[in-house]
Design an enzyme around this catalytic site. Structure first.
Site, PDB file in Angstrom:
ATOM      1  N   LYS A 254      11.570  21.336 -24.352  1.00 40.91           N
ATOM      2  CA  LYS A 254      10.784  21.260 -25.592  1.00 40.91           C
ATOM      3  C   LYS A 254      10.900  19.856 -26.188  1.00 40.91           C
ATOM      4  CE  LYS A 254      10.928  22.900 -30.439  1.00 40.91           C
ATOM      5  NZ  LYS A 254      11.477  23.883 -31.407  1.00 40.91           N
ATOM      6  N   ASP A 259       9.329  18.154 -36.263  1.00 40.83           N
ATOM      7  CA  ASP A 259       8.966  19.522 -36.625  1.00 40.83           C
ATOM      8  C   ASP A 259       9.032  19.695 -38.143  1.00 40.83           C
ATOM      9  OD1 ASP A 259       8.445  22.199 -36.778  1.00 40.83           O
ATOM     10  OD2 ASP A 259      10.338  22.862 -35.857  1.00 40.83           O
ATOM     11  N   LYS A 266       8.706  23.509 -43.659  1.00 42.36           N
ATOM     12  CA  LYS A 266      10.155  23.638 -43.825  1.00 42.36           C
ATOM     13  C   LYS A 266      10.571  23.121 -45.197  1.00 42.36           C
ATOM     14  CE  LYS A 266      11.728  23.012 -39.033  1.00 42.36           C
ATOM     15  NZ  LYS A 266      12.395  24.305 -38.887  1.00 42.36           N
ATOM     16  N   ASP A 277      14.129  17.563 -32.677  1.00 38.82           N
ATOM     17  CA  ASP A 277      13.472  18.715 -32.058  1.00 38.82           C
ATOM     18  C   ASP A 277      12.834  18.358 -30.705  1.00 38.82           C
ATOM     19  OD1 ASP A 277      13.216  21.435 -32.386  1.00 38.82           O
ATOM     20  OD2 ASP A 277      11.232  21.328 -33.315  1.00 38.82           O
ATOM     21  N   ASP A 336       6.114  27.544 -37.886  1.00 41.05           N
ATOM     22  CA  ASP A 336       7.386  26.870 -37.607  1.00 41.05           C
ATOM     23  C   ASP A 336       8.023  27.403 -36.319  1.00 41.05           C
ATOM     24  OD1 ASP A 336       9.423  25.110 -37.964  1.00 41.05           O
ATOM     25  OD2 ASP A 336      10.426  26.228 -39.564  1.00 41.05           O
ATOM     26  N   GLU A 338       7.078  27.108 -33.369  1.00 40.82           N
ATOM     27  CA  GLU A 338       6.125  26.403 -32.500  1.00 40.82           C
ATOM     28  C   GLU A 338       6.667  26.146 -31.101  1.00 40.82           C
ATOM     29  OE1 GLU A 338       8.209  24.923 -34.432  1.00 40.82           O
ATOM     30  OE2 GLU A 338       9.013  23.382 -33.114  1.00 40.82           O
ATOM     31  N   ARG A 340       8.330  27.951 -28.946  1.00 40.51           N
ATOM     32  CA  ARG A 340       8.061  28.991 -27.933  1.00 40.51           C
ATOM     33  C   ARG A 340       6.623  28.934 -27.441  1.00 40.51           C
ATOM     34  NH1 ARG A 340       9.990  33.499 -32.087  1.00 40.51           N
ATOM     35  NH2 ARG A 340      11.248  31.714 -32.695  1.00 40.51           N
TER      36      ARG A 340
HETATM   37  N1  BES Z   1      13.102  23.483 -34.334  1.00 40.08           N
HETATM   38  C1  BES Z   1      13.319  24.685 -35.046  1.00 40.08           C
HETATM   39  C2  BES Z   1      14.684  25.314 -34.779  1.00 40.08           C
HETATM   40  C3  BES Z   1      15.864  24.591 -35.343  1.00 40.08           C
HETATM   41  C4  BES Z   1      16.178  24.664 -36.681  1.00 40.08           C
HETATM   42  C5  BES Z   1      16.683  23.886 -34.500  1.00 40.08           C
HETATM   43  C6  BES Z   1      17.289  24.009 -37.165  1.00 40.08           C
HETATM   44  C7  BES Z   1      17.815  23.239 -34.980  1.00 40.08           C
HETATM   45  C8  BES Z   1      18.126  23.299 -36.315  1.00 40.08           C
HETATM   46  C9  BES Z   1      12.272  25.739 -34.646  1.00 40.08           C
HETATM   47  O1  BES Z   1      11.021  25.242 -34.322  1.00 40.08           O
HETATM   48  C10 BES Z   1      12.112  26.648 -35.823  1.00 40.08           C
HETATM   49  O2  BES Z   1      11.766  26.185 -36.862  1.00 40.08           O
HETATM   50  N2  BES Z   1      12.401  27.919 -35.637  1.00 40.08           N
HETATM   51  C11 BES Z   1      12.334  28.876 -36.691  1.00 40.08           C
HETATM   52  C12 BES Z   1      11.821  30.166 -36.113  1.00 40.08           C
HETATM   53  C13 BES Z   1      11.474  31.203 -37.142  1.00 40.08           C
HETATM   54  C14 BES Z   1      10.294  30.771 -37.965  1.00 40.08           C
HETATM   55  C15 BES Z   1      11.171  32.504 -36.440  1.00 40.08           C
HETATM   56  C16 BES Z   1      13.727  29.067 -37.273  1.00 40.08           C
HETATM   57  O3  BES Z   1      14.703  29.011 -36.515  1.00 40.08           O
HETATM   58  O4  BES Z   1      13.842  29.182 -38.479  1.00 40.08           O
HETATM   59 ZN    ZN Z   2      10.986  23.272 -33.551  1.00 38.34          ZN
HETATM   60 ZN    ZN Z   3       9.757  24.945 -36.023  1.00 39.80          ZN
END
Ligand code: BES
Ligand code: ZN
Ligand code: ZN
Length: 491
Positions: A254, A259, A266, A277, A336, A338, A340
């Site tokens: 990825k 992000d 966020k 990210d 967010d 994204e 996956r």
């Molecule tokens: N890149 C983030 C995950 C992340 C967050 C990695 C903090 C490292 C530190 C990912 O794209 C994301 O935002 N995931 C969300 C998923 C949720 C909306 C189901 C998350 O983890 O909050």
């Molecule tokens: Zn992300």
């Molecule tokens: Zn995200």
């Protein structure tokens, strides 16, 4: 910095040796004059060989060495590869602090650790500790002293040194691009890094542009990329040094260069960290660079979907339904989530195009991973026990820690959608790392697949255990792990 070997030390600015807990000698050290010997003995008593303790003593007029460094490595029964790696990192940082041009490290005898392992770990620890992200600093004062390893010379040792240097350089390359700020590193920048790597090697590089991605049905990558002016890219690197008809290992990473969360924006606090990210993609680039330099006689493909997740006027929205590369439809409930979406496209492409032996993906995928495992262990989820075992074995050797989470039908059901085939979030906060993996599982048919969620480990965070060889910023997690796995595929 340069690395060389010598059978015995001569005229070095700093001669470094390891010391076991409560031991009365420096491992492998040759005799010194009486005065120096008594200082050494006093220092040995004071430091007690405690793990991570370092003492430097001067040797006025010394011909063999100007100074001696004693590095505690603790009890013999507790010594692992990581002990030598992180103590070597500490030694290197001390040599830098002393503003030296060079220093020498004596490998411990084989009753402590075998020669090849210690040589590898001294190199990894030293090189990784001396890396510093100073590209944007006007003043670059940090020097990187050269290293002489005092060890027996054999063909095997020389080969070990070469390999360890390439592996460490792979991890450092990953760190150096992962640390780049988001204004200086877009999907196009990453694509250019891939091109540069391929130009210096026999690898083939193919960059799939936005218009081609649209034509070919990469609905996930296109949707996530829509909110940004910086166009998405799918980066493909092929290393084909194995038998022609041998199926490759496909590595997917990825690479969201920033992000913001998109329309599901966020919160502001620590959002700058979302430059990391892209770490999964950077890991794959570092691995591919090393694979080609090591000339591994296998077939490996690196696939890196790269986008910037921004909330622009064209951005995809919660409520959208998109079609992924494998034809499945996905309901977007949070922009967010994204990672996956772009990974599902890349995984399906990898499986369809290459019929691989195995697919391994790396992603800073879920915040939930940090809640579950913290910041020192990555989560793995897989559909194949044999592949999981191999990765666990490599994890033990490289001390890049992983822990398996389960994935059964109940989790798969949690990402089923009422209005599309699947949805891009699970149910509430329940098992966020596994439901993300369940989404990815939908992109794979039968291929052995292993997903590594590196959200906690890809860069140093507040709870990260301090390690000399992981200075602040990106860690390059996964590079050493997968290079070990790939090097041991055939034996
Ligand atoms: N890149 C983030 C995950 C992340 C967050 C990695 C903090 C490292 C530190 C990912 O794209 C994301 O935002 N995931 C969300 C998923 C949720 C909306 C189901 C998350 O983890 O909050
Ligand atoms: Zn992300
Ligand atoms: Zn995200």
């Amino acid at each position: 910095m340069k690395i060389k070997t010598q059978i015995s030390s001569k005229n070095t600015q700093l001669l470094c040796g390891f010391v076991l807990e409560n031991s009365n000698k420096i491992l492998g050290l040759k005799k010194f004059d009486t005065k120096t010997t008594s200082t050494i003995n006093q220092t040995l008593q004071d430091m007690e060989g405690k793990l991570g303790k370092i003492s430097v003593i001067p040797v006025p007029g010394g011909k063999q060495a100007q100074r001696i460094l004693l590095a505690g490595i603790g009890k013999k029964e507790n010594i692992t590869n990581d002990t030598i790696r992180f103590v070597s990192g500490k030694i290197a940082l001390k040599a830098r602090e002393l503003k030296l041009k060079e220093f020498s490290v004596i490998t411990p005898p084989t009753f402590v650790i075998d020669q090849n392992s210690s040589v590898s770990q001294i190199i990894e620890g030293t090189k990784m500790a001396l890396y510093k992200f100073d590209k944007f600093k006007s003043e670059k004062t940090e020097n990187s002293p050269d290293l002489t390893i005092i060890t027996s010379k054999s063909k095997k040792i020389l080969q070990t040194i070469k390999t360890a240097e390439i592996v460490a350089d792979g991890a450092i390359f990953t760190k150096s691009i992962a640390n780049l700020p988001p204004n200086e590193c877009t999907p196009t920048t990453l694509a250019n890094f891939a091109k540069t790597i391929s130009k210096n090697s026999k690898m083939k590089c193919n960059i799939i542009s936005k218009s081609e991605l649209e034509k070919k049905g990469f609905g996930g990558i296109i949707a996530v990329g829509k909110g940004s002016k910086n166009e998405p890219k799918l980066i493909v690197l092929e290393h084909s040094q194995g038998p022609k008809n041998e199926k490759p290992i496909v590595l997917v990473g990825k690479a969201v260069t920033f992000d913001t969360g998109g329309i599901s924006l966020k919160p502001g606090a620590n959002m700058d960290e979302m430059k990391f990210d892209k770490c999964g993609g950077c890991t794959v680039l570092g691995i591919m660079k090393a694979v080609s330099e090591l000339k591994l006689p296998i077939n490996v493909v690196g696939i890196i979907p790269s986008v910037e997740n921004m909330p622009g006027g064209e951005a995809y929205r919660p409520g959208d339904i998109i079609k992924l590369f494998n034809g499945k439809t996905a309901e977007i409930l949070n922009t967010d989530a994204e990672g996956r979406l772009i990974l599902a496209d890349a995984l399906a492409y990898g499986e369809k195009h290459y019929s691989p032996k195995a697919i391994i993906d790396f992603a800073t995928l879920t915040g939930a991973c940090i809640v579950a495992l913290g910041t020192n262990v990555a989560a793995i989820v897989s559909n194949d026990d044999k592949l999981t075992k191999k990765i666990n074995d490599s994890s033990k050797k490289t001390t890049e820690a992983v822990w398996e989470l389960p994935l059964n039908q109940d989790y798969m059901d949690m990402v089923k959608s009422e209005v599309a085939d699947i949805k891009n979030i699970g149910i509430g906060k329940a098992a966020g790392t596994i439901t993300a993996a369940a989404f990815l599982r939908n992109a794979i048919n039968k291929t052995p697949w292993l997903h590594v969620d590196i959200a906690g480990v890809a860069w140093t965070q507040i709870a990260t255990k301090e390690k000399s060889y992981n200075p602040k910023g990106a860690t390059g997690f996964g590079v050493r792990l997968i290079l070990d796995y790939l090097q041991n595929l055939k034996n």
